[in-house]
Motif scaffolding. Structure first.
Motif, mmCIF file in Angstrom:
data_model
loop_
_atom_site.group_PDB
_atom_site.id
_atom_site.type_symbol
_atom_site.label_atom_id
_atom_site.label_comp_id
_atom_site.label_asym_id
_atom_site.label_seq_id
_atom_site.Cartn_x
_atom_site.Cartn_y
_atom_site.Cartn_z
ATOM 1 N N SER A 22 0.822 -1.206 0.000
ATOM 2 C CA SER A 22 0.000 0.000 0.000
ATOM 3 C C SER A 22 0.858 1.258 0.000
ATOM 4 O O SER A 22 2.094 1.201 -0.025
ATOM 5 C CB SER A 22 -0.897 0.000 1.239
ATOM 6 O OG SER A 22 -0.109 0.236 2.390
ATOM 7 N N THR A 23 0.195 2.413 0.075
ATOM 8 C CA THR A 23 0.915 3.684 0.170
ATOM 9 C C THR A 23 1.721 3.785 1.462
ATOM 10 O O THR A 23 2.632 4.608 1.548
ATOM 11 C CB THR A 23 -0.069 4.865 0.101
ATOM 12 O OG1 THR A 23 -1.093 4.680 1.092
ATOM 13 C CG2 THR A 23 -0.723 4.949 -1.269
ATOM 14 N N ASP A 24 1.382 2.963 2.464
ATOM 15 C CA ASP A 24 2.166 2.980 3.701
ATOM 16 C C ASP A 24 3.619 2.595 3.444
ATOM 17 O O ASP A 24 4.505 2.972 4.220
ATOM 18 C CB ASP A 24 1.550 2.023 4.734
ATOM 19 C CG ASP A 24 0.347 2.636 5.420
ATOM 20 O OD1 ASP A 24 0.325 3.863 5.594
ATOM 21 O OD2 ASP A 24 -0.591 1.891 5.771
ATOM 22 N N VAL A 27 5.124 5.788 2.664
ATOM 23 C CA VAL A 27 5.114 6.595 3.895
ATOM 24 C C VAL A 27 6.369 6.322 4.714
ATOM 25 O O VAL A 27 7.095 7.244 5.110
ATOM 26 C CB VAL A 27 3.855 6.292 4.736
ATOM 27 C CG1 VAL A 27 3.977 6.924 6.117
ATOM 28 C CG2 VAL A 27 2.599 6.793 4.027
ATOM 29 N N HIS A 28 6.637 5.058 4.961
ATOM 30 C CA HIS A 28 7.782 4.701 5.798
ATOM 31 C C HIS A 28 9.108 4.905 5.063
ATOM 32 O O HIS A 28 10.123 5.231 5.698
ATOM 33 C CB HIS A 28 7.638 3.262 6.292
ATOM 34 C CG HIS A 28 6.566 3.101 7.321
ATOM 35 N ND1 HIS A 28 6.744 3.432 8.642
ATOM 36 C CD2 HIS A 28 5.271 2.669 7.218
ATOM 37 C CE1 HIS A 28 5.631 3.201 9.311
ATOM 38 N NE2 HIS A 28 4.724 2.738 8.474
ATOM 39 N N TRP A 51 3.220 12.541 2.586
ATOM 40 C CA TRP A 51 3.217 11.591 3.703
ATOM 41 C C TRP A 51 4.165 12.090 4.788
ATOM 42 O O TRP A 51 5.243 11.588 4.982
ATOM 43 C CB TRP A 51 3.627 10.201 3.218
ATOM 44 C CG TRP A 51 2.912 9.755 1.978
ATOM 45 C CD1 TRP A 51 3.458 9.464 0.771
ATOM 46 C CD2 TRP A 51 1.502 9.543 1.834
ATOM 47 N NE1 TRP A 51 2.496 9.087 -0.120
ATOM 48 C CE2 TRP A 51 1.273 9.126 0.508
ATOM 49 C CE3 TRP A 51 0.413 9.663 2.698
ATOM 50 C CZ2 TRP A 51 0.001 8.835 0.017
ATOM 51 C CZ3 TRP A 51 -0.857 9.372 2.213
ATOM 52 C CH2 TRP A 51 -1.050 8.968 0.893
ATOM 53 N N HIS A 140 0.087 -5.489 3.175
ATOM 54 C CA HIS A 140 -0.267 -4.067 3.116
ATOM 55 C C HIS A 140 0.920 -3.183 3.486
ATOM 56 O O HIS A 140 1.167 -2.165 2.868
ATOM 57 C CB HIS A 140 -1.445 -3.821 4.064
ATOM 58 C CG HIS A 140 -1.957 -2.424 4.063
ATOM 59 N ND1 HIS A 140 -1.447 -1.449 4.893
ATOM 60 C CD2 HIS A 140 -2.932 -1.824 3.332
ATOM 61 C CE1 HIS A 140 -2.103 -0.313 4.691
ATOM 62 N NE2 HIS A 140 -3.004 -0.516 3.762
ATOM 63 N N GLN A 142 3.023 -2.404 7.333
ATOM 64 C CA GLN A 142 3.129 -1.578 8.535
ATOM 65 C C GLN A 142 3.991 -2.319 9.549
ATOM 66 O O GLN A 142 4.518 -3.392 9.255
ATOM 67 C CB GLN A 142 1.745 -1.247 9.116
ATOM 68 C CG GLN A 142 1.065 -0.071 8.457
ATOM 69 C CD GLN A 142 -0.121 0.439 9.246
ATOM 70 O OE1 GLN A 142 -0.616 -0.190 10.177
ATOM 71 N NE2 GLN A 142 -0.623 1.610 8.880
ATOM 72 N N HIS A 360 -9.326 3.737 11.919
ATOM 73 C CA HIS A 360 -8.864 2.888 10.826
ATOM 74 C C HIS A 360 -9.345 1.457 11.066
ATOM 75 O O HIS A 360 -9.399 0.984 12.200
ATOM 76 C CB HIS A 360 -7.336 2.892 10.741
ATOM 77 C CG HIS A 360 -6.784 4.168 10.191
ATOM 78 N ND1 HIS A 360 -6.038 4.233 9.038
ATOM 79 C CD2 HIS A 360 -6.865 5.443 10.649
ATOM 80 C CE1 HIS A 360 -5.680 5.484 8.807
ATOM 81 N NE2 HIS A 360 -6.171 6.226 9.770
#
Length: 533
Positions: A22-24, A27-28, A51, A140, A142, A360
Motif C-alpha cells: 500500500s501507500t504505507d 510513507v515509511h 506523507w 499491506h 506496517q 482505521h
C-alpha cells in the motif's frame, strides 16, 4: 514447538515480499529519508512528501536508526527527492525490517503464553498466526507486530504484578504510536487500584478501607515521566507542531473505507434517509458522500447531525466509564485482577473502535490480540473470540483489494479459523456451549463449534458476502454504477457483528463473578498473584 512455529510463519512472511504493498510503504520510506537527511528540528516540519511524519518521537528515532541500514542496501532509498522510490533492494530492506522487528512480537507472545501452563502452545499459535497481522504488516505494509509485541510485554508484567516494568513498556509503546492512548485509562485505573491502593479490614466483615501508597505512585510517575521526557525532550521547542501532526482532527469522522463500527452504521443510516427524503420530495442535501470513494476528508451528513471530534471523545469516554468502575472493584481479588485488566483493556479498546474519531479498520487488531490471549481463560471469552476473530479479520479484506490476493486472504483466515475452532472448544468440553452444539446437531442444523445458532448463521453469511463482492457484483454489472457498494456492504455487515460483540462482552464483564462464571483457573497468572496474599 514455539521455535518451529515461528520459523514456519517467518517463511510465509518471506514469500509475501513481492506481493502488493500500500501507500504505507512509501510513507515509511519517506520517513527514512526525512530522519536521515534532516536535523531533528525539521523532522516534524518537512513537507517534501504528502506523507509527513505523524508518529511520536520514538518511532521517528526508529526510522532514523533503520535509515542507516537502509543506506547500505540502496543509497537512493534515503534521498528526500526520490518520491515513490521502490527499487528491488528497497522492497527487500523494508520487508525484512518488518520481519526482523517481529521478533519483539514473538517474544511478547512467548511471555504471555508462558503464563498459561495448560495452554501455552495453543495461545502462542493463535497469536503468532494472527491473519490480521500477516495481512496488515507483511502485505499491506506496517509495523504493528513490533508495537503489539511491546503491548504484550506490558500485559505480561501486569499479570505478574511487575507494575513498574508494565508502566515502562506501556509508556514506551505510547511514544512509538499514540493510538494506544485509547487504552491508557485502563492502565491508570488498574495501577492505582492494584499498586497504589491496598484494601484492609479489621475483621473481614465490615466495609474495607483503602490505604494509599505515595511511594508507589511516585515510582510509577517517575517511570512514565522519564520515558516521555526522553522522547519529547529533544522536541521541547516544537511541541505544538509535533502535536498538530499527531492529532490531525481535520481528517474526517470515517476513514476512506468505513471501519466496521457504530459510525459505519450511522453513515449508512444517513445515506438511506437521504434516499428516502429525495424519493418523497423532502428537501435535503443531495451532494454525494465521498466517504467510500477512497478520499479522506471532512464530511457533513445529509440528514443526521454532523459529528465532531469532541462528540466522539465524549461518547468514547462515557462508554468506558462503567468498565473502568468494574475494573476498580475487581481489583480487590488479587488472584484474578490481572486477567480482569486484560478483559477491561479489550473492552475499552472496543469502545474506542466503536465510537472513536477517524478510526482505521486496522485498529481492530487492538481488540483481537488481547482477546486471543483471553480465549483460553473462559468459555464466554472463547465464544466471543471465535465470533469476532472471523468477523474482525474479514473486515480487513478490503485493505488487500487486488483480486489475485483473494485466495491468500481466504487461506490465512480459514487456516487460523481451523486452529481456533478445532482446539479451543476442546478446552471446554464440559461447559454449556458444547451441549448446545449437540442439541442443535440433533435438529439437523450444524453449528460452528463453540458458537450459538445466531452467531453461526451470522458467520455463514460471510460466504454469501464473499461470493457477492468477488463475483456477483461484477456479473450483475454494478461495478460501473455502484463501484463502492461491496465496501459499504462489508463495512455494515461486519459492524453488526462488532455491535453484537461489544454488547455481549460488556454484559459479560459487568456481570463477571468468579463464583459462577466458568473460567480455567490453572493459569500461572493466578499462581503469581496468589503468592501475594
Amino acid at each position: 514447538m514455539m521455535i518451529e512455529v515461528s520459523l514456519m510463519v517467518t517463511a510465509v512472511k518471506v514469500f509475501f515480499m513481492p506481493l502488493y504493498r500500500s501507500t504505507d510503504f512509501e510513507v515509511h520510506r519517506n520517513w527514512l529519508a526525512v530522519t536521515h537527511n534532516l536535523t531533528i528540528d525539521r523532522w516534524y516540519y518537512d513537507e517534501t512528501s504528502e506523507w509527513t511524519l505523524d508518529y511520536p518521537p520514538f518511532f521517528a528515532w526508529l526510522e532514523y536508526g533503520l535509515s542507516h541500514i537502509a543506506k547500505v542496501f540502496d543509497p537512493e532509498m534515503v534521498k528526500l527527492e526520490n518520491l515513490n522510490y521502490a527499487s528491488d533492494m528497497t522492497v527487500l530492506f523494508q520487508r525484512l525490517s518488518v520481519i526482523i522487528l517481529d521478533l519483539v512480537y514473538i517474544y511478547g507472545a512467548k511471555s504471555c503464553s508462558e503464563l498459561l501452563s495448560d495452554s501455552t502452545s495453543l495461545i502462542f499459535l493463535l497469536l503468532i498466526t494472527n491473519p490480521g497481522l500477516l495481512m496488515v504488516d507483511h502485505i499491506h505494509f506496517q509495523y504493528n507486530g513490533f508495537l503489539f509485541g511491546i503491548l504484550l510485554l506490558s500485559i505480561s508484567n501486569i499479570i505478574t504484578s511487575n507494575f513498574i516494568f508494565a508502566a515502562f513498556w506501556f509508556a514506551v509503546l505510547l511514544n512509538f504510536k499514540h493510538i494506544f492512548l485509547y487504552v491508557a485509562p485502563v492502565y491508570v485505573v488498574h495501577m492505582l487500584r492494584a499498586y497504589c491502593f491496598t484494601v484492609s479490614s479489621n475483621d473481614g466483615v465490615h466495609t474495607p478501607w483503602y490505604s494509599f501508597s505515595l511511594t508507589n505512585l511516585i515510582k510509577l510517575a517517575l517511570t512514565v515521566i522519564s520515558v516521555f521526557c526522553l522522547s519529547f525532550g529533544p522536541f521541547i521547542d516544537q511541541l505544538p507542531q509535533v502535536f498538530s501532526r499527531l492529532f490531525p482532527f481535520k481528517r474526517g469522522l470515517c476513514h476512506a473505507y468505513w471501519a466496521p463500527n457504530f459510525w459505519a452504521l450511522y453513515s449508512f443510516t444517513d445515506k438511506i434517509l437521504q434516499k428516502l427524503c429525495i424519493k418523497f420530495g423532502i428537501p435535503v442535501a443531495t451532494t454525494e458522500a465521498l466517504m467510500t470513494g477512497g478520499l479522506v476528508q471532512e464530511y457533513e451528513f445529509a440528514v443526521l447531525p454532523t459529528i465532531t471530534p469532541s462528540v466522539t471523545f465524549v461518547i468514547t469516554a462515557v462508554s468506558m466509564i462503567p468498565a473502568l468502575i468494574k475494573l476498580w472493584h475487581l481489583g480487590a481479588d488479587r488472584g484474578y485482577r490481572g486477567l480482569s485488566f486484560v478483559r477491561c483493556l479489550t473492552l475499552c479498546a472496543t469502545c474506542a473502535f466503536m465510537f472513536g474519531w477517524h478510526v482505521h479498520e486496522k485498529a481492530i487488531l487492538m481488540i483481537l490480540i488481547p482477546l486471543s490471549f483471553l480465549s483460553v481463560l473462559g468459555d464466554v471469552d472463547c465464544n466471543l473470540f471465535l465470533f469476532l476473530s472471523t468477523a474482525g479479520h474479514y473486515s480487513l479484506f478490503p485493505l488487500l483489494y487486488p483480486k489475485n490476493l483473494l485466495s491468500i486472504k481466504l487461506f490465512m483466515l480459514l487456516t487460523h479459523m481451523a486452529f481456533a475452532f478445532c482446539y479451543l472448544p476442546m478446552l471446554y468440553e464440559q461447559m454449556r456451549f458444547q451441549k448446545i452444539v449437540k442439541n442443535q446437531k440433533k435438529r439437523g442444523f450444524m453449528l460452528l463449534p463453540g458458537l450459538t445458532r445466531l452467531q453461526s448463521l451470522y458467520l455463514y453469511g460471510f460466504m454469501v458476502l464473499c461470493i457477492y463482492e468477488n463475483s456477483l457484483h461484477t456479473f450483475l454489472g454494478l461495478d460501473k454504477t455502484l463501484p463502492f457498494l461491496p465496501l459499504m456492504i462489508t463495512s455494515v455487515y461486519c459492524a453488526l457483528g462488532l455491535c453484537h460483540f461489544w454488547f455481549s462482552f460488556y454484559y459479560y464483564f459487568l456481570t463477571f463473578n468468579l463464583s459462577r462464571v466458568p473460567t480455567l483457573i490453572t493459569s500461572r497468572s493466578a499462581q503469581y498473584e496468589k503468592k501475594l496474599t
